[in-house]
Design an enzyme around this catalytic site. Sequence first.
Site, mmCIF file in Angstrom:
data_model
loop_
_atom_site.group_PDB
_atom_site.id
_atom_site.type_symbol
_atom_site.label_atom_id
_atom_site.label_comp_id
_atom_site.label_asym_id
_atom_site.label_seq_id
_atom_site.Cartn_x
_atom_site.Cartn_y
_atom_site.Cartn_z
ATOM 1 N N CYS A 57 1.568 3.258 9.176
ATOM 2 C CA CYS A 57 1.158 4.326 10.078
ATOM 3 C C CYS A 57 2.003 4.303 11.348
ATOM 4 O O CYS A 57 2.713 3.343 11.642
ATOM 5 C CB CYS A 57 -0.311 4.239 10.445
ATOM 6 S SG CYS A 57 -1.446 4.144 9.068
ATOM 7 N N GLU A 84 14.681 -11.222 -5.095
ATOM 8 C CA GLU A 84 14.925 -10.118 -4.174
ATOM 9 C C GLU A 84 15.514 -8.912 -4.901
ATOM 10 O O GLU A 84 15.156 -7.762 -4.622
ATOM 11 C CB GLU A 84 15.851 -10.586 -3.047
ATOM 12 C CG GLU A 84 16.258 -9.510 -2.055
ATOM 13 C CD GLU A 84 15.098 -8.947 -1.249
ATOM 14 O OE1 GLU A 84 15.339 -7.964 -0.520
ATOM 15 O OE2 GLU A 84 13.977 -9.449 -1.336
ATOM 16 N N HIS A 134 10.972 -20.653 -22.011
ATOM 17 C CA HIS A 134 9.559 -20.975 -21.862
ATOM 18 C C HIS A 134 8.676 -19.722 -21.861
ATOM 19 O O HIS A 134 7.530 -19.779 -21.426
ATOM 20 C CB HIS A 134 9.332 -21.778 -20.574
ATOM 21 C CG HIS A 134 9.987 -23.123 -20.596
ATOM 22 N ND1 HIS A 134 9.495 -24.184 -21.317
ATOM 23 C CD2 HIS A 134 11.133 -23.567 -19.995
ATOM 24 C CE1 HIS A 134 10.286 -25.229 -21.151
ATOM 25 N NE2 HIS A 134 11.295 -24.886 -20.356
ATOM 26 N N LYS A 137 6.640 0.197 5.926
ATOM 27 C CA LYS A 137 7.615 -0.727 6.495
ATOM 28 C C LYS A 137 6.936 -1.882 7.239
ATOM 29 O O LYS A 137 7.226 -3.038 6.982
ATOM 30 C CB LYS A 137 8.528 0.041 7.459
ATOM 31 C CG LYS A 137 9.627 -0.808 8.076
ATOM 32 C CD LYS A 137 10.636 -1.236 7.029
ATOM 33 C CE LYS A 137 11.764 -2.051 7.614
ATOM 34 N NZ LYS A 137 12.677 -2.528 6.554
ATOM 35 N N ASN A 165 -4.154 3.202 14.213
ATOM 36 C CA ASN A 165 -3.491 2.336 13.240
ATOM 37 C C ASN A 165 -4.342 1.094 13.056
ATOM 38 O O ASN A 165 -4.884 0.565 14.026
ATOM 39 C CB ASN A 165 -2.102 1.899 13.727
ATOM 40 C CG ASN A 165 -1.109 3.029 13.733
ATOM 41 O OD1 ASN A 165 -1.380 4.107 13.224
ATOM 42 N ND2 ASN A 165 0.051 2.782 14.326
ATOM 43 N N GLY A 166 -4.430 0.576 11.814
ATOM 44 C CA GLY A 166 -5.174 -0.647 11.568
ATOM 45 C C GLY A 166 -6.385 -0.411 10.689
ATOM 46 O O GLY A 166 -6.525 0.631 10.037
ATOM 47 N N LYS A 173 13.775 -5.210 -5.024
ATOM 48 C CA LYS A 173 14.434 -3.991 -4.568
ATOM 49 C C LYS A 173 14.412 -2.923 -5.656
ATOM 50 O O LYS A 173 14.180 -1.740 -5.380
ATOM 51 C CB LYS A 173 15.881 -4.292 -4.153
ATOM 52 C CG LYS A 173 15.994 -5.047 -2.855
ATOM 53 C CD LYS A 173 15.560 -4.186 -1.691
ATOM 54 C CE LYS A 173 15.224 -5.014 -0.471
ATOM 55 N NZ LYS A 173 13.932 -5.678 -0.537
ATOM 56 N N TRP A 187 -1.085 6.195 6.569
ATOM 57 C CA TRP A 187 -0.932 5.543 5.267
ATOM 58 C C TRP A 187 -2.342 5.210 4.796
ATOM 59 O O TRP A 187 -3.048 4.445 5.431
ATOM 60 C CB TRP A 187 -0.083 4.281 5.408
ATOM 61 C CG TRP A 187 0.339 3.656 4.129
ATOM 62 C CD1 TRP A 187 1.418 3.994 3.362
ATOM 63 C CD2 TRP A 187 -0.273 2.538 3.467
ATOM 64 N NE1 TRP A 187 1.505 3.157 2.270
ATOM 65 C CE2 TRP A 187 0.481 2.261 2.304
ATOM 66 C CE3 TRP A 187 -1.398 1.748 3.742
ATOM 67 C CZ2 TRP A 187 0.153 1.231 1.440
ATOM 68 C CZ3 TRP A 187 -1.712 0.736 2.866
ATOM 69 C CH2 TRP A 187 -0.941 0.475 1.734
ATOM 70 N N GLU A 216 10.898 -1.527 -5.842
ATOM 71 C CA GLU A 216 10.478 -0.789 -4.654
ATOM 72 C C GLU A 216 10.978 0.641 -4.637
ATOM 73 O O GLU A 216 10.223 1.563 -4.304
ATOM 74 C CB GLU A 216 10.991 -1.499 -3.387
ATOM 75 C CG GLU A 216 10.210 -2.728 -2.977
ATOM 76 C CD GLU A 216 10.761 -3.331 -1.718
ATOM 77 O OE1 GLU A 216 9.974 -3.579 -0.796
ATOM 78 O OE2 GLU A 216 11.982 -3.555 -1.617
ATOM 79 N N ARG A 244 7.870 3.946 8.663
ATOM 80 C CA ARG A 244 6.776 2.984 8.591
ATOM 81 C C ARG A 244 5.907 3.191 7.361
ATOM 82 O O ARG A 244 5.096 2.332 7.023
ATOM 83 C CB ARG A 244 5.915 3.067 9.859
ATOM 84 C CG ARG A 244 6.656 2.685 11.121
ATOM 85 C CD ARG A 244 5.804 2.896 12.353
ATOM 86 N NE ARG A 244 4.725 1.935 12.434
ATOM 87 C CZ ARG A 244 4.812 0.733 13.014
ATOM 88 N NH1 ARG A 244 5.957 0.334 13.529
ATOM 89 N NH2 ARG A 244 3.771 -0.068 13.049
#
Length: 615
Positions: free
Chosen positions: A2, A488, A511, A610, A104-105, A492, A79, A495, A27
């Site tokens: 947000c 990573e 395995h 973000k 926000n929160g 990516k 968000w 995402e 964000r």
Amino acid sequence: MCGIVGGVSQTDLVPMILEGLRRLEYRGYDSAGLAMLQALPGQLPTLERVRSVGRVAELTAAAEARAIQGLLGIGHTRWATHGGVAECNAHPMISQEHIAVVHNGIIENFHALRQRLEQAGYVFTSETDTEVIAHLVHFYRQSAPDLLTAVRQTVAELQGAYAIAVLSRTDPEQLCVARMGCPLLLGIADDGHYFASDVAALLPVTRRVLYLEDGDVALLERDSLVITDQAGLPQHRAEHWSELSAAAVDLGPYRHFMQKEIHEQPRALADTLEGALNSQLNLTDLWGTQAPEIFKDVDSVLFLASGTSHYATLVGRQWLESIAGIPAQTELGHEYRYRDSIPNPRQLIVTLSQSGETLDTFEALKRAKELGHEYTLSICNVAESAIPRASALRFLTRAGPEIGVASTKAFTTQLAALYLLAISLAKAQGRLDADAQAGHLDALRQLPGSVQHALNLEPQIQGWAARFAGKEHALFLGRGLHYPIALEGALKLKEISYIHAEAYPAGELKHGPLALVDSNMPVVVIAPNDRLLEKVAANMQEVHARGGELYVFTDADSHFSASEGIHVLRLPRHTGLLSPVVHVIPVQLLAYHAALVKGTDVDRPRNLAKAVTVE
């Protein structure tokens, strides 16, 4: 997560708020809105609100269609947490056509507050936790002498994390903000006062900023600013001049911010390393005045981080043990804070966060301090954020603003910082002689150039990305220092292209994961020319023998060659312990170009944000 922005000014604020929201798009959000007070001669001002599901561009069109104006206003990108993606859940929230709030929160006790407010006659029109804030402010404003008092009474009842802004028709020249656990800063300009969750949103109007602390409540008027704590006691917050330029948050010639930030990595690394190289690893200059004493006494290190930053710590742990000979562990912040752990007063707690506001990491740091850990170090990209302010030592990565949700340059600069930490601890504990120090610093000096060489391979990687775009699954393999790079790379790809990808240490193939390998699953292998190369080659043969198609990132001095079903791309000559920094570049580019082929929203992938400032 947000974003909020607004202020009180002597000029129409709608363009500023819309531009601020645009600068906060990175964000992560799914709806947006704004509320303005529009003055009427001799009457209470009208409270005008416009909201939209989707992007800020849709909100801008809606605001222009209604010709909304005002000298006092608040804006928000949401968000979704409580309640789905719908206009009724978009902020600002309004109570009784008098109070408007953006938030926000997460308010953890909102169920109990909502029940109490409903019993008092308030009608809820959304599923959000934010609406209870608007109704609470309205409830208290009826008896409170002013808006500031009503907001202080409101936040005293809130449990959880929040950054809020409140306006009231009854107080047409005032705007109130408060913070607890979520970033919030104030802007000072000749024509008024402003607030935002990120300094980037304020750059069009001012660079003079104040960073609020947890528990702060502030009253903004055009010509004055008052900051208090929740009890009403005055608080002083130092004024800062933001060095962030407007150009730094503009796209420039690039197609996406992620592409821009991938290509900014040589410069970001050079800037991050500059202090260490110029000072010849001066511990006080790099880490803080207490660093020599703390580093000398440290007997172990615990890394706390989340997401991409956590993967950086998996590399850093190995560097610390190899270079400094100090035992190191790494934990996800959201796991550490909820488990029983055994404190060690000589352990250095190292937190990593791009934003410095990652709630899981911040709460884990607070938990460590509650357990008695006094040796704390923050590695962060935002100097005035919460995590570095709460740490005894800090190191600022000079990556500049990172707008794309998928982290790139923040990750490589974190790796550079972790390498500096390893050699700094080695130096402090007498395990790094002059020749070894010179060798490490020389390797770091050459690192930006090696990264640039890797970036030059982008045209070949584009060809590989076209093959990936039609796949539904991918497997990434690495060993030793490069297993975290495989993690990573898989992250990516997930995402931004939405291709399901997993990463394993290459030795784990037999395995279990080998059962998944067939001609439809591309297998990406990080295979630098290090001591594990032959082991990785054997793992590759296991894939090849089962019809799997291999995409191998190796070094110029390795012996691999391409053949049917084996694609090879050569990076610069092997860069030793710093190889992970170089080898992450091609997996970033692979994800980016695969996403381009698929046509996904590269900078703002679905469901992600973000700055993760909620649990």
